[in-house]
Design an enzyme around this catalytic site. Structure first.
Site, PDB file in Angstrom:
ATOM      1  CG  ASP A 174      -1.904  -1.092   1.264  1.00  0.00           C
ATOM      2  OD1 ASP A 174      -2.181  -1.638   0.181  1.00  0.00           O
ATOM      3  OD2 ASP A 174      -2.397  -1.426   2.357  1.00  0.00           O
TER       4      ASP A 174
HETATM    5  P1  TAP Z   1       0.970  -4.031   3.109  1.00  0.00           P
HETATM    6  O1  TAP Z   1       0.317  -3.060   2.209  1.00  0.00           O
HETATM    7  O2  TAP Z   1       0.165  -4.623   4.194  1.00  0.00           O
HETATM    8  O3  TAP Z   1       1.545  -5.208   2.155  1.00  0.00           O
HETATM    9  C1  TAP Z   1       2.312  -6.231   2.662  1.00  0.00           C
HETATM   10  C2  TAP Z   1       2.705  -7.127   1.516  1.00  0.00           C
HETATM   11  O4  TAP Z   1       3.695  -8.017   2.014  1.00  0.00           O
HETATM   12  C3  TAP Z   1       1.580  -7.952   0.961  1.00  0.00           C
HETATM   13  O5  TAP Z   1       1.188  -7.482  -0.302  1.00  0.00           O
HETATM   14  C4  TAP Z   1       2.141  -9.387   0.903  1.00  0.00           C
HETATM   15  O6  TAP Z   1       1.995  -9.903  -0.411  1.00  0.00           O
HETATM   16  C5  TAP Z   1       3.613  -9.213   1.253  1.00  0.00           C
HETATM   17  N1  TAP Z   1       4.135 -10.279   2.108  1.00  0.00           N
HETATM   18  C6  TAP Z   1       3.561 -10.869   3.165  1.00  0.00           C
HETATM   19  N2  TAP Z   1       4.347 -11.815   3.662  1.00  0.00           N
HETATM   20  C7  TAP Z   1       5.468 -11.825   2.924  1.00  0.00           C
HETATM   21  C8  TAP Z   1       6.663 -12.582   2.955  1.00  0.00           C
HETATM   22  N3  TAP Z   1       6.881 -13.558   3.852  1.00  0.00           N
HETATM   23  N4  TAP Z   1       7.613 -12.324   2.041  1.00  0.00           N
HETATM   24  C9  TAP Z   1       7.422 -11.362   1.098  1.00  0.00           C
HETATM   25  N5  TAP Z   1       6.312 -10.621   1.019  1.00  0.00           N
HETATM   26  C10 TAP Z   1       5.338 -10.837   1.925  1.00  0.00           C
HETATM   27  O7  TAP Z   1       2.274  -3.449   3.772  1.00  0.00           O
HETATM   28  P2  TAP Z   1       2.849  -1.961   3.785  1.00  0.00           P
HETATM   29  O8  TAP Z   1       3.164  -1.506   2.403  1.00  0.00           O
HETATM   30  O9  TAP Z   1       3.922  -1.984   4.814  1.00  0.00           O
HETATM   31  O10 TAP Z   1       1.637  -1.056   4.233  1.00  0.00           O
HETATM   32  C11 TAP Z   1       1.152  -1.043   5.568  1.00  0.00           C
HETATM   33  C12 TAP Z   1      -0.358  -1.013   5.569  1.00  0.00           C
HETATM   34  O11 TAP Z   1      -0.816  -1.118   6.927  1.00  0.00           O
HETATM   35  C13 TAP Z   1      -0.924   0.284   5.015  1.00  0.00           C
HETATM   36  O12 TAP Z   1      -2.146   0.042   4.372  1.00  0.00           O
HETATM   37  C14 TAP Z   1      -1.160   1.097   6.262  1.00  0.00           C
HETATM   38  O13 TAP Z   1      -2.142   2.085   6.106  1.00  0.00           O
HETATM   39  C15 TAP Z   1      -1.633  -0.001   7.198  1.00  0.00           C
HETATM   40  N6  TAP Z   1      -1.491   0.468   8.553  1.00  0.00           N
HETATM   41  C16 TAP Z   1      -0.270   0.662   9.091  1.00  0.00           C
HETATM   42  C17 TAP Z   1      -0.171   1.249  10.320  1.00  0.00           C
HETATM   43  C18 TAP Z   1       1.154   1.546  10.893  1.00  0.00           C
HETATM   44  S1  TAP Z   1       1.210   2.558  12.095  1.00  0.00           S
HETATM   45  N7  TAP Z   1       2.236   1.014  10.400  1.00  0.00           N
HETATM   46  C19 TAP Z   1      -1.297   1.599  11.025  1.00  0.00           C
HETATM   47  C20 TAP Z   1      -2.529   1.359  10.442  1.00  0.00           C
HETATM   48  C21 TAP Z   1      -2.606   0.778   9.207  1.00  0.00           C
HETATM   49  P3  TAP Z   1       2.017 -11.488  -0.652  1.00  0.00           P
HETATM   50  O14 TAP Z   1       0.930 -12.058   0.177  1.00  0.00           O
HETATM   51  O15 TAP Z   1       1.778 -11.643  -2.114  1.00  0.00           O
HETATM   52  O16 TAP Z   1       3.357 -11.981  -0.232  1.00  0.00           O
END
Ligand code: TAP
Length: 458
Positions: free
Chosen positions: A384
Site C-alpha cells: 500500500d
Molecule cells: P501491506 O500493504 O500490508 O503489504 C504487505 C505485503 O507483504 C503484501 O502485499 C504481501 O503480499 C507481502 N508479504 C507478506 N508476507 C510476505 C513474505 N513472507 N515475504 C514477502 N512478502 C510478503 O504493507 P505496507 O506496504 O507496509 O503497508 C502497511 C499497511 O498497513 C498500510 O495500508 C497502512 O495504512 C496499514 N497500517 C499501518 C499502520 C502503521 S502505524 N504502520 C497503522 C494502520 C494501518 P504477498 O501475500 O503476495 O506476499
C-alpha cells in the site's frame, strides 16, 4: 521527613522519569534507554504506593503484581514483531479496565455508605474516567480479537444510530447516579459504557485498526488522569495526561499519514474490495539470479521495506545484501514510510534490530525526491505504501495518502510471495508499471538467494 512527603517526592520523580523516557522514545537511537527510564519511573511509583499508611491487603497486592509481572514478562518475550499491535491493544485494555475499576470502587462507596459525600467535580471526573476507561477496556479487547482474526467485522442496520443511543444511555445513567445512588443505575451505567466500547469497535476494520488502538491508548491515559484526580494521586494524573496527550497526537499523525480523518476512521466503513477502477496491463516477473546480477551495474539502490519484511523476518538478510552493494561502492539507502508495517516505527525497529546504521535510513519526506535519480528500488514486502493509486485513483480508499515515489525510479524490483494484496485490500498500480518487475518468493529466501548469486560471481 514525613511519609506523605516521601510519597509525593517519589511520585514527582516518577513523573519526571516518564517525561524524560517519552522524550527519548521519539528517536530510534535513544528509544531503548527511554523505555528503561520510564520503567524505572513506574517501579518507583509502585514502590511509593506501599508507603501509604492506609494501605492494607499487602499480600493480595503483591500476589497480583507477581502474577501480572510473570504474564507480561513471558508475553513480551514471546511476542513476534508482527504481533505487537495485539499486545499493545491488550495492555491498553487492561489500563482502561484498571481506571474503570478504581472509579467503580469510588462510586460504589457512595452506594455502600449513605452518609458518604462526593463533591460534584470529583463525581463528574469519576464518571467520565469510568466511561472512557470502560470504552477503552472492551474496545481494546475486541481490537485484540480482531487483530488475531478471531473476530470479523460486524455490521447491522442503523448501526451508528444504535451505537450513539447506547452512548447517550451510558451518559444519562452516569448523571442519574449522582441523584440516585442505586445499584441498578450503577450496573446500567457500567454495562452500557462497556457495551459502547464493544459496539464502537465492531464495525472498524481494515487499515484503521492500529489508529483505533492508538485512540484507545489516549482514552486509557485520560481515564487514568481523571481517576488520579478522584483519588488524589499525582503520579496517575501526570502519567495519565502524558499518555492521553501522546496517544492523541499519535492518533492524529497516523490518521494523517493514511489520509483518513478520525471521524472517517470511526464512522465510515473501510472496504477495499468494493472500489477502484480496473487495472489494465500485466505484471512482469523476473528470476531471482537475474535480478541479483542487475545489481552489479548500478550506482544507486533504495530499499523499501514493508509489512512482508516483518512477516518474513528478512531484515538481517536485507542488511547483508545492502552490505554487499556498499562493498561494490553502490550508494544504498532505506526509505521508510510512516505507516509501513503494522505499527508506528515498525520498520525502524526491525532495521535497528538488524544493525542498519541510522545514517542509511531516511523518512519519506527526506527521500521522496531521490527516487527519480535511483537506478533500482527494491521493495521488500511493501504494498500500500508504494501504490501510485493513492495519487491517481480518486475512487481508491487510499487516495490522498502520501506514498513513497517508488514509481519514479528507473527500475523497480518488488519482492513478495504472490498476488496477495496489502492491508487496504486493493490492487497495486505500481506492479503494472513498465519499469517494474516482480521477484516472487518469501522475502528472506529471495534476498538470501540474491546474496548467494552475488557472492558466487565474485
Ligand atoms: P501491506 O500493504 O500490508 O503489504 C504487505 C505485503 O507483504 C503484501 O502485499 C504481501 O503480499 C507481502 N508479504 C507478506 N508476507 C510476505 C513474505 N513472507 N515475504 C514477502 N512478502 C510478503 O504493507 P505496507 O506496504 O507496509 O503497508 C502497511 C499497511 O498497513 C498500510 O495500508 C497502512 O495504512 C496499514 N497500517 C499501518 C499502520 C502503521 S502505524 N504502520 C497503522 C494502520 C494501518 P504477498 O501475500 O503476495 O506476499
Amino acid at each position: 521527613m514525613n511519609t506523605d512527603l516521601i510519597i509525593q517526592l517519589a511520585y514527582y520523580t516518577a513523573a519526571i522519569l516518564f517525561i524524560l523516557g517519552l522524550k527519548r522514545m521519539s528517536s530510534p537511537k535513544t528509544a531503548t534507554s527511554g523505555v528503561k527510564l520510564a520503567g524505572v519511573g513506574m517501579l518507583i511509583a509502585i514502590a511509593a504506593t506501599f508507603f501509604f499508611p492506609a494501605m492494607h491487603n499487602l499480600l493480595l497486592i503483591l500476589l497480583a503484581i507477581l502474577i501480572g509481572t510473570i504474564i507480561a514478562w513471558l508475553g513480551a518475550k514471546k511476542v513476534a514483531m508482527t504481533g505487537m499491535p495485539e499486545m499493545i491493544a491488550m495492555y491498553n485494555g487492561m489500563g482502561g479496565g484498571a481506571a474503570a475499576a478504581i472509579a467503580a470502587i469510588e462510586l460504589f462507596s457512595l452506594l455502600a455508605n449513605s452518609d458518604a459525600k462526593m463533591p460534584i467535580t470529583t463525581f463528574a471526573l469519576a464518571v467520565i474516567g469510568a466511561l472512557i476507561g470502560s470504552i477503552s477496556f472492551t474496545g481494546s479487547i475486541l481490537a485484540f480479537f480482531k487483530l488475531r482474526d478471531w473476530l470479523k467485522n460486524v455490521y447491522f442496520p442503523w448501526q451508528q444510530v444504535i451505537n450513539l443511543a447506547v452512548l447517550a444511555f451510558a451518559i444519562t445513567f452516569g448523571v442519574i447516579f449522582y441523584f440516585h445512588h442505586t445499584l441498578p443505575i450503577f450496573i446500567l451505567f457500567f454495562a452500557t459504557s462497556l457495551l459502547y466500547g464493544a459496539l464502537m469497535t465492531m464495525s472498524i476494520g481494515g487499515a484503521d485498526m492500529p489508529v483505533v488502538i492508538s485512540l484507545y491508548n489516549a482514552f486509557t491515559g485520560l481515564a487514568v488522569a481523571c481517576e488520579g484526580f478522584v483519588i488524589n494521586n499525582v503520579a496517575m494524573i501526570i502519567a495519565g495526561t502524558i499518555v492521553g496527550a501522546a496517544g492523541t497526537l499519535l492518533t492524529i499523525l497516523m490518521a494523517k499519514a493514511m489520509n483518513r480523518s478520525l471521524m472517517n476512521v470511526l464512522f465510515v466503513r473501510f472496504d477495499g474490495s468494493k472500489c477502484c477502477g480496473t487495472v489494465s496491463g500485466t505484471t512482469k516477473s523476473m528470476e531471482i539470479p537475474d535480478a541479483a546480477i542487475m545489481l552489479n551495474y548500478v550506482t544507486k539502490v533504495i530499499f523499501v521495506p514493508g509489512y512482508g519484511m516483518a512477516v518474513a523476518q528478512a531484515q538481517q538478510k536485507v542488511w547483508e545484501l545492502a552490505n554487499l552493494l556498499l562493498e561494490k561502492g553502490i550508494d544504498v539507502k532505506f526509505a521508510i514510510h510512516p505507516v509501513a508495517g503494522r505499527m508506528p516505527g515498525h520498520m525502524n525497529v526491525l532495521l535497528a534490530e538488524a544493525g542498519v546504521p541510522y545514517d542509511y535510513i531516511s523518512d519519506m519526506d527526506e527521500i521522496n525526491d531521490d527516487f527519480q535519480n535511483t537506478d533500482i528500488v527494491i521493495v521488500i514486502g511493501a504494498n500500500d505504501v508504494v501504490n501510485p493509486a493513492a495519487k491517481t485513483d480518486k475512487t481508491s480508499p487510499i487516495y490522498g495518502m502520501p506514498i513513497l515515489n517508488v514509481d519514479q525510479a528507473k527500475q523497480i524490483f518488488v519482492i513478495k510471495r504472490g498476488k496477495g494484496r496489502g492491508y487496504a485490500g486493493i490492487e497495486n498500480l505500481l506492479f503494472f508499471n513498465k519499469n517494474c518487475h516482480m521477484v516472487y518468493g518469501d522475502a528472506k529466501q529471495v534476498v538470501a538467494h540474491m546474496i548467494q548469486t552475488l557472492k558466487e560471481q565474485k
